[in-house]
Design an enzyme around this catalytic site. Structure first.
Site, PDB file in Angstrom:
ATOM      1  N   TYR A  96     -13.420   8.766 -13.422  1.00  0.00           N
ATOM      2  CA  TYR A  96     -13.439   7.437 -12.609  1.00  0.00           C
ATOM      3  C   TYR A  96     -13.952   6.370 -13.538  1.00  0.00           C
ATOM      4  O   TYR A  96     -13.469   5.317 -13.776  1.00  0.00           O
ATOM      5  CB  TYR A  96     -14.176   7.691 -11.438  1.00  0.00           C
ATOM      6  CG  TYR A  96     -14.108   6.440 -10.580  1.00  0.00           C
ATOM      7  CD1 TYR A  96     -13.222   5.802  -9.979  1.00  0.00           C
ATOM      8  CD2 TYR A  96     -15.293   5.609 -10.331  1.00  0.00           C
ATOM      9  CE1 TYR A  96     -12.958   4.806  -8.980  1.00  0.00           C
ATOM     10  CE2 TYR A  96     -15.388   4.755  -9.389  1.00  0.00           C
ATOM     11  CZ  TYR A  96     -14.173   4.166  -8.723  1.00  0.00           C
ATOM     12  OH  TYR A  96     -13.986   3.003  -8.048  1.00  0.00           O
ATOM     13  N   ASP A 124       3.679   2.847  -3.871  1.00  0.00           N
ATOM     14  CA  ASP A 124       2.607   3.573  -4.705  1.00  0.00           C
ATOM     15  C   ASP A 124       2.625   3.008  -6.048  1.00  0.00           C
ATOM     16  O   ASP A 124       3.463   3.100  -6.869  1.00  0.00           O
ATOM     17  CB  ASP A 124       3.415   4.974  -4.492  1.00  0.00           C
ATOM     18  CG  ASP A 124       2.653   5.894  -5.449  1.00  0.00           C
ATOM     19  OD1 ASP A 124       1.614   5.722  -6.216  1.00  0.00           O
ATOM     20  OD2 ASP A 124       2.766   7.060  -5.409  1.00  0.00           O
ATOM     21  N   VAL A 125       1.464   2.717  -6.362  1.00  0.00           N
ATOM     22  CA  VAL A 125       1.338   1.891  -7.645  1.00  0.00           C
ATOM     23  C   VAL A 125       1.429   2.938  -8.879  1.00  0.00           C
ATOM     24  O   VAL A 125       1.541   2.474 -10.044  1.00  0.00           O
ATOM     25  CB  VAL A 125      -0.131   1.057  -7.880  1.00  0.00           C
ATOM     26  CG1 VAL A 125      -0.236   0.081  -6.646  1.00  0.00           C
ATOM     27  CG2 VAL A 125      -1.397   2.206  -7.639  1.00  0.00           C
ATOM     28  N   ASP A 181       0.800  -1.009   0.051  1.00  0.00           N
ATOM     29  CA  ASP A 181      -0.117  -0.128   0.028  1.00  0.00           C
ATOM     30  C   ASP A 181       0.970   1.277   0.109  1.00  0.00           C
ATOM     31  O   ASP A 181       2.159   1.118   0.551  1.00  0.00           O
ATOM     32  CB  ASP A 181      -0.835   0.042   1.281  1.00  0.00           C
ATOM     33  CG  ASP A 181      -2.134   0.867   1.173  1.00  0.00           C
ATOM     34  OD1 ASP A 181      -3.309   0.313   1.158  1.00  0.00           O
ATOM     35  OD2 ASP A 181      -2.167   2.439   1.120  1.00  0.00           O
TER      36      ASP A 181
HETATM   37  N1  LIG Z   1     -16.027   0.856  -1.672  1.00  0.00           N
HETATM   38  C1  LIG Z   1     -16.844   0.882  -2.707  1.00  0.00           C
HETATM   39  O1  LIG Z   1     -17.685   1.050  -2.682  1.00  0.00           O
HETATM   40  C2  LIG Z   1     -15.879   0.807  -4.006  1.00  0.00           C
HETATM   41  C3  LIG Z   1     -16.942   0.404  -5.325  1.00  0.00           C
HETATM   42  C4  LIG Z   1     -16.424   0.283  -6.578  1.00  0.00           C
HETATM   43  C5  LIG Z   1     -15.122  -0.175  -6.562  1.00  0.00           C
HETATM   44  N2  LIG Z   1     -13.979   0.156  -5.692  1.00  0.00           N
HETATM   45  C6  LIG Z   1     -12.774  -0.023  -5.686  1.00  0.00           C
HETATM   46  O2  LIG Z   1     -12.144  -0.854  -4.979  1.00  0.00           O
HETATM   47  C7  LIG Z   1     -10.968  -0.635  -4.989  1.00  0.00           C
HETATM   48  C8  LIG Z   1     -10.561  -0.635  -3.215  1.00  0.00           C
HETATM   49  O3  LIG Z   1     -11.269   0.551  -2.784  1.00  0.00           O
HETATM   50  P1  LIG Z   1     -11.885   0.613  -1.196  1.00  0.00           P
HETATM   51  O4  LIG Z   1     -13.022   1.053  -1.072  1.00  0.00           O
HETATM   52  O5  LIG Z   1     -11.430  -0.712  -0.729  1.00  0.00           O
HETATM   53  O6  LIG Z   1     -10.811   1.942  -0.663  1.00  0.00           O
HETATM   54  P2  LIG Z   1     -10.132   2.171   0.741  1.00  0.00           P
HETATM   55  O7  LIG Z   1     -10.334   3.736   0.742  1.00  0.00           O
HETATM   56  O8  LIG Z   1     -10.671   1.213   1.853  1.00  0.00           O
HETATM   57  O9  LIG Z   1      -8.518   1.502   0.424  1.00  0.00           O
HETATM   58  C9  LIG Z   1      -8.056   2.296  -0.845  1.00  0.00           C
HETATM   59  C10 LIG Z   1      -6.348   1.940  -0.510  1.00  0.00           C
HETATM   60  O10 LIG Z   1      -5.785   2.398  -1.486  1.00  0.00           O
HETATM   61  C11 LIG Z   1      -4.687   2.940  -1.110  1.00  0.00           C
HETATM   62  N3  LIG Z   1      -3.960   3.765  -1.972  1.00  0.00           N
HETATM   63  C12 LIG Z   1      -4.367   4.934  -2.283  1.00  0.00           C
HETATM   64  N4  LIG Z   1      -3.455   5.498  -3.250  1.00  0.00           N
HETATM   65  C13 LIG Z   1      -2.417   4.416  -3.487  1.00  0.00           C
HETATM   66  C14 LIG Z   1      -1.575   4.371  -4.395  1.00  0.00           C
HETATM   67  N5  LIG Z   1      -1.057   5.666  -5.241  1.00  0.00           N
HETATM   68  N6  LIG Z   1      -0.597   3.303  -4.555  1.00  0.00           N
HETATM   69  C15 LIG Z   1      -1.156   2.312  -3.449  1.00  0.00           C
HETATM   70  N7  LIG Z   1      -2.234   2.472  -2.629  1.00  0.00           N
HETATM   71  C16 LIG Z   1      -2.805   3.584  -2.772  1.00  0.00           C
HETATM   72  C17 LIG Z   1      -4.969   3.717   0.190  1.00  0.00           C
HETATM   73  O11 LIG Z   1      -3.752   3.898   1.157  1.00  0.00           O
HETATM   74  C18 LIG Z   1      -5.976   2.704   0.952  1.00  0.00           C
HETATM   75  O12 LIG Z   1      -5.299   1.718   1.723  1.00  0.00           O
HETATM   76  C19 LIG Z   1     -10.690   0.775  -5.506  1.00  0.00           C
HETATM   77  O13 LIG Z   1      -9.934   0.780  -6.708  1.00  0.00           O
HETATM   78  C20 LIG Z   1     -11.944   1.263  -5.789  1.00  0.00           C
HETATM   79  O14 LIG Z   1     -11.972   2.150  -7.075  1.00  0.00           O
HETATM   80  C21 LIG Z   1     -14.529   0.221  -4.442  1.00  0.00           C
END
Ligand SMILES: NC(=O)c1ccc[n+]([C@@H]2O[C@H](COP(=O)([O-])OP(=O)(O)OC[C@H]3O[C@@H](n4cnc5c(N)ncnc54)[C@H](O)[C@@H]3O)[C@@H](O)[C@H]2O)c1
Length: 254
Positions: free
Chosen positions: A159, A68-69, A42
């Site tokens: 997005y 950092d991806v 992460d």
């Molecule tokens: N939660 C939802 O409702 C939802 C719905 C559709 C899609 N998603 C997708 O699911 C994935 C995960 O989301 P989540 O809801 O678990 O989010 P979350 O906020 O719980 O976790 C996101 C994580 O990404 C990390 N992050 C941010 N920028 C980064 C970077 N540059 N490099 C590496 N890590 C980084 C953050 O530190 C965090 O730990 C994302 O791709 C999001 O677009 C989420």
């Protein structure tokens, strides 16, 4: 440790991105519970450390590192870390993403590029760096996309474009690497993670009602789908983009 006796990932190594919270964290626990050695990464290195510690506390095998991806150089180092740990990479979960609100006329160049860099460029960087190891292992890549790739929601053009691009890329990569590496994505609907926890309860109730199953998703719901695609249970499935949204996208609710 095993989950209901499942050992689908015994002797396999998985690298997970954005795994310090939410969907990535749940996937780390799920894959480790089924026997995988997980490299929890992460941008929040401290968060990744906490998750890796929790995996070990539950009896699993884990390491962590900051990643950092959006940095191609950091990707090369992360793949090197896998090589020097277990020597093979079987599963890659590309999970980083965050949605930026703003209609097209409200987005400046920086906001547009920032969104594509995090959600789409990062997938390319990760795949490019990991393909040599994944080819050797005949591995699987699973990408976290979004329901936004399938239907339009006001206020999220960047997005939607980034997540939509993942769908085309998954098909392309599946064709490109054929029998060597499988590529699939999951498209979560509304999933209760940190972001949703701050959303007012009435909005959560309204959103839940829009999905035929009548509830919001959990990170574990998505982790289960990721684990399926990553496992040999899906060995005849590649190039697919699966909606995991409680039926939200097939419902007429607005
Ligand atoms: N939660 C939802 O409702 C939802 C719905 C559709 C899609 N998603 C997708 O699911 C994935 C995960 O989301 P989540 O809801 O678990 O989010 P979350 O906020 O719980 O976790 C996101 C994580 O990404 C990390 N992050 C941010 N920028 C980064 C970077 N540059 N490099 C590496 N890590 C980084 C953050 O530190 C965090 O730990 C994302 O791709 C999001 O677009 C989420």
């Amino acid at each position: 440790m095993s989950r209901a006796g499942l050992t689908r990932f015994a002797d396999r190594t998985a690298l997970l991105t954005a795994a310090a919270s939410g969907i990535g964290e749940a996937t780390a626990y799920r894959l480790a519970a089924e026997g995988a050695s997980v490299l929890v990464t992460d941008v929040d290195a401290e968060g990744a450390r906490r998750v890796a510690e929790e995996v070990r506390a539950r009896g699993g095998r884990a390491r962590h590192r900051g990643l950092d991806v959006t940095s191609a150089d950091a990707w090369a180092e992360a793949v090197e870390a896998v090589t020097s740990w277990t020597g093979h990479l079987d599963v890659l979960h590309l999970n980083a993403g965050r949605n930026r609100r703003g209609a097209a006329h409200e987005l400046d160049d920086a906001a547009w590029h920032d969104q594509l860099r995090l959600c789409l460029d990062s997938v390319f960087y990760g795949v490019r760096a990991a393909v040599p190891l994944l080819r050797i292992a005949r591995g699987a890549v699973v990408i976290t996309s979004s329901v936004h790739a399938a239907i339009g929601f006001k206020g999220f053009p960047a997005y939607a474009a980034a997540k939509g691009g993942i769908g085309a890329l998954v098909r392309q990569l599946a064709v490109e690497y054929g029998g060597e590496i499988r590529f699939n994505s999951v498209l979560p609907g509304a999933v209760v993670t940190a972001l949703w926890a701050q959303t007012p309860p009435e909005v959560q109730v309204r959103t839940a009602a829009r999905a035929p199953v009548g509830r919001l998703g959990t990170p574990e719901d998505i982790a289960a789908a990721v684990a399926f695609f990553a496992s040999d249970d899906a060995s005849f499935i590649t190039g697919q983009n699966l909606l995991v949204d409680g039926g939200r996208s097939i419902s007429s609710h607005e």
